[in-house]
Design a protein around this motif. Structure first.
Motif, mmCIF file in Angstrom:
data_model
loop_
_atom_site.group_PDB
_atom_site.id
_atom_site.type_symbol
_atom_site.label_atom_id
_atom_site.label_comp_id
_atom_site.label_asym_id
_atom_site.label_seq_id
_atom_site.Cartn_x
_atom_site.Cartn_y
_atom_site.Cartn_z
ATOM 1 N N ILE A 159 0.855 -1.170 0.000
ATOM 2 C CA ILE A 159 0.000 0.000 0.000
ATOM 3 C C ILE A 159 0.899 1.230 0.000
ATOM 4 O O ILE A 159 2.056 1.164 0.386
ATOM 5 C CB ILE A 159 -0.974 0.015 1.195
ATOM 6 N N THR B 45 -0.874 5.649 2.815
ATOM 7 C CA THR B 45 -2.064 4.859 3.112
ATOM 8 C C THR B 45 -1.750 4.019 4.342
ATOM 9 O O THR B 45 -0.713 3.364 4.405
ATOM 10 C CB THR B 45 -2.442 3.943 1.937
ATOM 11 N N LYS C 262 -10.253 -7.334 -0.239
ATOM 12 C CA LYS C 262 -9.672 -6.189 0.458
ATOM 13 C C LYS C 262 -10.693 -5.065 0.520
ATOM 14 O O LYS C 262 -11.338 -4.754 -0.480
ATOM 15 C CB LYS C 262 -8.408 -5.705 -0.272
ATOM 16 N N TYR D 123 -11.243 -0.993 1.860
ATOM 17 C CA TYR D 123 -10.625 0.255 2.273
ATOM 18 C C TYR D 123 -11.722 1.210 2.734
ATOM 19 O O TYR D 123 -12.880 1.110 2.298
ATOM 20 C CB TYR D 123 -9.869 0.896 1.105
ATOM 21 N N HIS E 108 -7.535 4.254 4.121
ATOM 22 C CA HIS E 108 -7.093 3.273 5.110
ATOM 23 C C HIS E 108 -7.457 1.872 4.637
ATOM 24 O O HIS E 108 -8.607 1.597 4.267
ATOM 25 C CB HIS E 108 -7.778 3.566 6.446
ATOM 26 N N SER E 109 -6.471 0.974 4.631
ATOM 27 C CA SER E 109 -6.694 -0.444 4.307
ATOM 28 C C SER E 109 -7.248 -1.120 5.552
ATOM 29 O O SER E 109 -6.515 -1.451 6.474
ATOM 30 C CB SER E 109 -5.373 -1.096 3.878
ATOM 31 N N TYR F 101 -8.790 -7.413 5.318
ATOM 32 C CA TYR F 101 -8.149 -8.333 4.380
ATOM 33 C C TYR F 101 -8.684 -9.724 4.707
ATOM 34 O O TYR F 101 -8.465 -10.228 5.812
ATOM 35 C CB TYR F 101 -6.642 -8.272 4.599
#
Length: 306
Positions: A137, A141, A168, A170, A266-267, A270
């Motif tokens: 990323i 991020t 994924k 975000y 923002h991740s 997962y």
């Protein structure tokens, strides 16, 4: 012969009878050709506690054992840096990457990267491993990054990623009010002229699809959830600009930095199958401090402008 303690094991089922162990590993468990070649070196394959060749044929009830955890010399200098660990076992590590940290060392950022922090963490545990992130990323991020701890785990997770089996999510804040509650941004992406970094929407670019859902509408700002169907570089950032709603703070893609000094992305999640157990895994990363403060600012602005 004493078999090593760190093994991947599988008990053959009826449908496996008569098949070569190599075929079982290749087609049932998606072992790569490169990994199978690696396993041929030394006595790394056992059946029912005895050394076996991968070309031998199995029968129902056989216990196939594979040694996967050979010592590796780290490919990155370890450093004693903060590391927010979300999950770790002998196969994988998941961390919450902070804002401003590059994932892998490069010429511009040779130290203080996530790779340096991870290798340093393993060294303090007495482990020597290669740094194998499953995905990357951007520096600014924040959020989930998953790292494989051995060649097998990396190959298994990469296989899932390539086939779209890893999900994924975000979260981001964009400028303006997005009217649709949800939708799909289906716009191809290519390099912007005279830039090795910036991308742009272009008809002859690589196909890219981003799903979005509105979580909350503030005064001139919308809080969105994104799900990637493809994984192009800067995909969400480029799509938000092309969609007419750049990310807050993303000055490279048309955003302003009045409320935030970095792009508000923002991740957050997962989801995948564990590389060894194949059980579902969901890794979540909480918001960093700057995004929590942004939420407070936005709520205060809404209160001031009812």
């Amino acid at each position: 012969m004493n078999t090593p303690p760190d093994l991947w094991e599988y008990r053959l089922q009826a449908e496996d009878s008569g098949q070569k162990y190599m075929a079982i590993l290749r087609h049932k468990f998606h072992f790569s050709v490169k990994l199978l070649q690696h396993l041929k070196q030394g006595e790394r394959v056992w059946v029912n506690g005895k050394f076996s060749y991968l070309t031998a044929r199995g029968k129902e009830g056989d216990t196939l054992s594979i040694q996967l955890f050979s010592t590796e010399e780290a490919n990155i200098q370890g450093e004693d840096l903060p590391l927010d660990i979300l999950y770790e076992d002998e196969y994988m590590l998941a961390v919450n990457k902070p804002v401003g940290q590059v994932v892998h060392p490069n010429r511009r950022y040779p130290t203080n990267t996530l790779g340096n922090a991870v290798v340093g963490h393993w060294e303090r545990k007495g482990e020597s491993r290669l740094f194998r992130p499953i995905h990357r990323i951007d520096r600014n991020t924040s959020g989930v990054v998953v790292i494989a701890k051995n060649q097998f785990a990396h190959q298994q997770l990469a296989w899932q990623l390539e086939r779209g089996h890893i999900h994924k999510r975000y979260h981001g804040f964009v400028e303006g009010v997005v009217e649709e509650d949800n939708g799909i941004i289906d716009l191809s992406i290519g390099f912007a002229p005279n830039s090795f970094i910036k991308r742009q929407i272009q008809a002859d670019g690589m196909s890219a699809r981003t799903l979005f859902r509105v979580l909350h509408r503030y005064t001139n700002v919308t809080f969105l959830e994104f799900i990637l169907e493809t994984g192009r570089t800067h995909q969400i950032r480029t799509h938000c600009e092309g969609f007419g709603h750049p990310l807050l703070g993303d000055d490279l893609y048309g955003g302003t930095q009045t409320l935030l000094s970095r792009h508000a992305l923002h991740s957050s999640m997962y989801a995948f199958l564990h590389p060894a157990t194949r059980l579902p895994m969901v890794i979540r990363a909480p918001f960093p401090k700057d995004l929590r403060l942004l939420l407070i600012k936005l709520r205060d602005l809404d209160t001031d402008n009812p």
